[in-house]
Design a protein around this motif. Structure first.
Motif, PDB file in Angstrom:
ATOM      1  N   ILE A 209       0.826  -1.212   0.000  1.00 35.66           N
ATOM      2  CA  ILE A 209       0.000   0.000   0.000  1.00 35.66           C
ATOM      3  C   ILE A 209       0.857   1.258   0.000  1.00 35.66           C
ATOM      4  O   ILE A 209       0.362   2.345  -0.327  1.00 35.66           O
ATOM      5  CB  ILE A 209      -0.963   0.025   1.203  1.00 35.66           C
ATOM      6  CG1 ILE A 209      -0.190   0.070   2.512  1.00 35.66           C
ATOM      7  CG2 ILE A 209      -1.893  -1.171   1.161  1.00 35.66           C
ATOM      8  CD1 ILE A 209      -1.081   0.187   3.731  1.00 35.66           C
ATOM      9  N   ILE A 210       2.135   1.138   0.365  1.00 36.34           N
ATOM     10  CA  ILE A 210       3.041   2.287   0.294  1.00 36.34           C
ATOM     11  C   ILE A 210       4.148   2.026  -0.731  1.00 36.34           C
ATOM     12  O   ILE A 210       5.172   2.702  -0.724  1.00 36.34           O
ATOM     13  CB  ILE A 210       3.653   2.621   1.666  1.00 36.34           C
ATOM     14  CG1 ILE A 210       4.425   1.428   2.234  1.00 36.34           C
ATOM     15  CG2 ILE A 210       2.565   3.076   2.640  1.00 36.34           C
ATOM     16  CD1 ILE A 210       5.180   1.738   3.516  1.00 36.34           C
ATOM     17  N   SER A 211       3.935   1.006  -1.578  1.00 36.64           N
ATOM     18  CA  SER A 211       4.883   0.652  -2.651  1.00 36.64           C
ATOM     19  C   SER A 211       6.269   0.316  -2.118  1.00 36.64           C
ATOM     20  O   SER A 211       7.284   0.648  -2.740  1.00 36.64           O
ATOM     21  CB  SER A 211       4.981   1.793  -3.677  1.00 36.64           C
ATOM     22  OG  SER A 211       3.724   2.032  -4.269  1.00 36.64           O
ATOM     23  N   SER A 212       6.308  -0.317  -0.949  1.00 30.90           N
ATOM     24  CA  SER A 212       7.580  -0.815  -0.442  1.00 30.90           C
ATOM     25  C   SER A 212       8.038  -1.972  -1.313  1.00 30.90           C
ATOM     26  O   SER A 212       7.229  -2.790  -1.765  1.00 30.90           O
ATOM     27  CB  SER A 212       7.423  -1.271   1.009  1.00 30.90           C
ATOM     28  OG  SER A 212       8.609  -1.842   1.505  1.00 30.90           O
ATOM     29  N   GLN A 213       9.334  -2.067  -1.569  1.00 33.49           N
ATOM     30  CA  GLN A 213       9.841  -3.051  -2.518  1.00 33.49           C
ATOM     31  C   GLN A 213      10.012  -4.426  -1.877  1.00 33.49           C
ATOM     32  O   GLN A 213      11.105  -4.971  -1.798  1.00 33.49           O
ATOM     33  CB  GLN A 213      11.165  -2.570  -3.119  1.00 33.49           C
ATOM     34  CG  GLN A 213      11.034  -1.343  -3.982  1.00 33.49           C
ATOM     35  CD  GLN A 213      10.044  -1.536  -5.131  1.00 33.49           C
ATOM     36  OE1 GLN A 213      10.120  -2.516  -5.850  1.00 33.49           O
ATOM     37  NE2 GLN A 213       9.116  -0.601  -5.283  1.00 33.49           N
ATOM     38  N   GLU A 214       8.885  -4.992  -1.394  1.00 37.30           N
ATOM     39  CA  GLU A 214       8.932  -6.351  -0.858  1.00 37.30           C
ATOM     40  C   GLU A 214       8.199  -7.275  -1.822  1.00 37.30           C
ATOM     41  O   GLU A 214       7.842  -6.876  -2.927  1.00 37.30           O
ATOM     42  CB  GLU A 214       8.351  -6.411   0.563  1.00 37.30           C
ATOM     43  CG  GLU A 214       7.178  -5.509   0.835  1.00 37.30           C
ATOM     44  CD  GLU A 214       5.940  -5.964   0.140  1.00 37.30           C
ATOM     45  OE1 GLU A 214       5.633  -7.165   0.212  1.00 37.30           O
ATOM     46  OE2 GLU A 214       5.269  -5.151  -0.499  1.00 37.30           O
ATOM     47  N   LEU A 215       7.967  -8.498  -1.420  1.00 40.17           N
ATOM     48  CA  LEU A 215       7.481  -9.520  -2.351  1.00 40.17           C
ATOM     49  C   LEU A 215       6.111  -9.182  -2.927  1.00 40.17           C
ATOM     50  O   LEU A 215       5.877  -9.357  -4.125  1.00 40.17           O
ATOM     51  CB  LEU A 215       7.442 -10.874  -1.636  1.00 40.17           C
ATOM     52  CG  LEU A 215       7.024 -12.078  -2.478  1.00 40.17           C
ATOM     53  CD1 LEU A 215       7.918 -12.222  -3.700  1.00 40.17           C
ATOM     54  CD2 LEU A 215       7.073 -13.347  -1.627  1.00 40.17           C
ATOM     55  N   ALA A 216       5.192  -8.695  -2.095  1.00 38.84           N
ATOM     56  CA  ALA A 216       3.851  -8.379  -2.594  1.00 38.84           C
ATOM     57  C   ALA A 216       3.898  -7.249  -3.618  1.00 38.84           C
ATOM     58  O   ALA A 216       3.213  -7.299  -4.646  1.00 38.84           O
ATOM     59  CB  ALA A 216       2.926  -8.020  -1.431  1.00 38.84           C
ATOM     60  N   SER A 217       4.695  -6.222  -3.342  1.00 39.57           N
ATOM     61  CA  SER A 217       4.796  -5.111  -4.291  1.00 39.57           C
ATOM     62  C   SER A 217       5.440  -5.559  -5.592  1.00 39.57           C
ATOM     63  O   SER A 217       5.021  -5.146  -6.686  1.00 39.57           O
ATOM     64  CB  SER A 217       5.615  -3.979  -3.670  1.00 39.57           C
ATOM     65  OG  SER A 217       4.956  -3.433  -2.550  1.00 39.57           O
ATOM     66  N   PHE A 218       6.474  -6.408  -5.503  1.00 39.45           N
ATOM     67  CA  PHE A 218       7.108  -6.920  -6.717  1.00 39.45           C
ATOM     68  C   PHE A 218       6.120  -7.749  -7.527  1.00 39.45           C
ATOM     69  O   PHE A 218       6.055  -7.650  -8.761  1.00 39.45           O
ATOM     70  CB  PHE A 218       8.330  -7.758  -6.353  1.00 39.45           C
ATOM     71  CG  PHE A 218       8.993  -8.402  -7.539  1.00 39.45           C
ATOM     72  CD1 PHE A 218       9.821  -7.669  -8.370  1.00 39.45           C
ATOM     73  CD2 PHE A 218       8.762  -9.740  -7.829  1.00 39.45           C
ATOM     74  CE1 PHE A 218      10.426  -8.265  -9.476  1.00 39.45           C
ATOM     75  CE2 PHE A 218       9.362 -10.335  -8.917  1.00 39.45           C
ATOM     76  CZ  PHE A 218      10.191  -9.596  -9.747  1.00 39.45           C
ATOM     77  N   THR A 219       5.324  -8.565  -6.849  1.00 36.06           N
ATOM     78  CA  THR A 219       4.313  -9.359  -7.542  1.00 36.06           C
ATOM     79  C   THR A 219       3.308  -8.466  -8.243  1.00 36.06           C
ATOM     80  O   THR A 219       2.890  -8.739  -9.382  1.00 36.06           O
ATOM     81  CB  THR A 219       3.592 -10.280  -6.541  1.00 36.06           C
ATOM     82  OG1 THR A 219       4.556 -11.098  -5.861  1.00 36.06           O
ATOM     83  CG2 THR A 219       2.593 -11.171  -7.250  1.00 36.06           C
ATOM     84  N   LYS A 220       2.925  -7.385  -7.586  1.00 30.85           N
ATOM     85  CA  LYS A 220       1.992  -6.445  -8.198  1.00 30.85           C
ATOM     86  C   LYS A 220       2.592  -5.824  -9.460  1.00 30.85           C
ATOM     87  O   LYS A 220       1.900  -5.644 -10.470  1.00 30.85           O
ATOM     88  CB  LYS A 220       1.640  -5.351  -7.186  1.00 30.85           C
ATOM     89  CG  LYS A 220       0.632  -4.337  -7.685  1.00 30.85           C
ATOM     90  CD  LYS A 220       0.343  -3.301  -6.613  1.00 30.85           C
ATOM     91  CE  LYS A 220      -0.637  -2.236  -7.111  1.00 30.85           C
ATOM     92  NZ  LYS A 220      -0.886  -1.206  -6.064  1.00 30.85           N
ATOM     93  N   GLN A 221       3.892  -5.516  -9.434  1.00 32.56           N
ATOM     94  CA  GLN A 221       4.545  -4.948 -10.604  1.00 32.56           C
ATOM     95  C   GLN A 221       4.591  -5.958 -11.759  1.00 32.56           C
ATOM     96  O   GLN A 221       4.371  -5.594 -12.921  1.00 32.56           O
ATOM     97  CB  GLN A 221       5.960  -4.508 -10.234  1.00 32.56           C
ATOM     98  CG  GLN A 221       6.002  -3.347  -9.242  1.00 32.56           C
ATOM     99  CD  GLN A 221       7.407  -3.060  -8.763  1.00 32.56           C
ATOM    100  OE1 GLN A 221       8.374  -3.670  -9.224  1.00 32.56           O
ATOM    101  NE2 GLN A 221       7.530  -2.138  -7.819  1.00 32.56           N
ATOM    102  N   VAL A 222       4.861  -7.224 -11.436  1.00 26.36           N
ATOM    103  CA  VAL A 222       4.890  -8.256 -12.479  1.00 26.36           C
ATOM    104  C   VAL A 222       3.508  -8.418 -13.098  1.00 26.36           C
ATOM    105  O   VAL A 222       3.364  -8.525 -14.327  1.00 26.36           O
ATOM    106  CB  VAL A 222       5.384  -9.596 -11.892  1.00 26.36           C
ATOM    107  CG1 VAL A 222       5.253 -10.708 -12.930  1.00 26.36           C
ATOM    108  CG2 VAL A 222       6.838  -9.471 -11.442  1.00 26.36           C
ATOM    109  N   ILE A 223       2.489  -8.411 -12.261  1.00 28.47           N
ATOM    110  CA  ILE A 223       1.118  -8.545 -12.774  1.00 28.47           C
ATOM    111  C   ILE A 223       0.766  -7.367 -13.683  1.00 28.47           C
ATOM    112  O   ILE A 223       0.142  -7.538 -14.739  1.00 28.47           O
ATOM    113  CB  ILE A 223       0.126  -8.645 -11.602  1.00 28.47           C
ATOM    114  CG1 ILE A 223       0.348  -9.955 -10.843  1.00 28.47           C
ATOM    115  CG2 ILE A 223      -1.307  -8.552 -12.098  1.00 28.47           C
ATOM    116  CD1 ILE A 223      -0.460 -10.075  -9.571  1.00 28.47           C
ATOM    117  N   SER A 224       1.177  -6.165 -13.287  1.00 30.05           N
ATOM    118  CA  SER A 224       0.883  -4.987 -14.108  1.00 30.05           C
ATOM    119  C   SER A 224       1.589  -5.056 -15.456  1.00 30.05           C
ATOM    120  O   SER A 224       1.050  -4.601 -16.472  1.00 30.05           O
ATOM    121  CB  SER A 224       1.317  -3.720 -13.360  1.00 30.05           C
ATOM    122  OG  SER A 224       0.613  -3.585 -12.136  1.00 30.05           O
ATOM    123  N   GLY A 225       2.787  -5.625 -15.481  1.00 28.60           N
ATOM    124  CA  GLY A 225       3.541  -5.662 -16.723  1.00 28.60           C
ATOM    125  C   GLY A 225       3.182  -6.806 -17.639  1.00 28.60           C
ATOM    126  O   GLY A 225       3.274  -6.675 -18.871  1.00 28.60           O
TER     127      GLY A 225
END
Length: 297
Positions: A209-225
């Protein structure tokens, strides 16, 4: 034999039940097959959906995200242990000036939803702390308040006779706490502490929710791409499951070992937020609400 609620079904009723069960199973299998077919047609569960994780850059990013997740969880739990020990000692103090502020802090941070706490720390101090430390500090405050109750329950679970014997020898309360109660309580608290480590590790996922570069945020970036939510989610879930299952098994092994030795263990139980006296039950004996056992020193 019949029961109070219904009669035991006869041969015809049992046959109808079996037919209904078979039909229901077939319907569920058909629905599952239809869902899988739709996902396959949308390239969500095909090998193509998992192709991004063969990219060295994606794998490197995944490794960095896992390291960040583990680092955030480790730092947060270490700080939470210190936070919990300090405020548990304050809550067990005989001095109201230390006890009541400690109770207020513990109950306040236990009552706030962790998502709101992460947002509050990031929006209030994000310019100073950055995203990583905003997440770590929020995890420290929440898990530290829970661990404070675990520590208090573990110390009060030590039989009263231990402290009474120490007081009879002329020891002061600080000496009784450090030399008698804490060493015995540590082994009792270990399963609950490890269980809280699992909670802290899972809660790092809220850093997205604060775009911290942990596993959930990285997964969200992969899904977006790559538009592969099921494949990316499955990879992230597998990582979380492996780590959390390992920690959970360690906690279960420690708890079983303590029980084989005939020692009580402190379960990770929450107390009502409105109860200032606590209420973590783990074979707690004696003592006053929020205070230490034995006579005042």
């Amino acid at each position: 034999m019949s029961t109070v609620l219904f009669d035991v079904p006869g041969p015809v009723a049992r046959r109808r039940h079996r037919i209904g069960g078979v039909i229901g199973a077939l319907v569920l299998l058909a629905l599952l097959g239809f869902v899988l077919w739709k996902l396959w047609a949308a390239d969500q569960i095909t090998p193509k959906a998992f192709e991004p994780f063969a990219d060295p850059d994606i794998l490197r990013g995944l490794g960095e995200a896992i390291v960040t997740t583990l680092t955030a969880a480790a730092v947060a739990i270490v700080l939470a242990l210190v936070f919990g020990a300090v405020f548990a000692a304050g809550r067990l103090s005989d001095h109201a000036i230390l006890r009541w502020p400690s109770i207020a802090v513990i109950e306040f941070f236990r009552a706030i939803p962790l998502v709101l706490l992460i947002l509050a720390v990031f929006l209030g101090f994000g310019d100073v702390t950055g995203r990583f430390w905003a997440l770590v500090l929020a995890l420290m405050l929440y898990n530290g308040s829970v661990l404070a109750e675990v520590f208090r329950a573990g110390i009060k679970a030590v039989p009263r006779g231990q402290s009474e014997a120490a007081y009879a020898l002329g020891l002061r309360k600080s000496s009784v706490m450090l030399l008698i109660l804490v060493p015995q309580a540590v082994t009792t608290m270990l399963p609950a502490i490890i269980s809280q480590c699992v909670v802290a590790l899972k809660d790092t996922a809220l850093g997205y929710i604060i775009s911290s570069q942990e596993l959930a945020s990285f997964t969200k970036q992969v899904i977006s791409g790559y538009n592969n939510p099921i494949a990316a989610g499955a990879i992230a879930a597998a990582v979380y499951i492996v780590i959390n299952y390992t920690l959970s098994r360690i906690a279960q092994w420690l708890e079983a070992r303590q029980r084989r030795r005939g020692r009580a263990v402190v379960p990770l139980a929450s107390t009502p937020a409105g109860d200032p006296s606590g209420g973590v039950s783990a074979g707690v004996s004696g003592g006053t609400p929020g205070g230490g056992s034995g006579p005042a020193r």
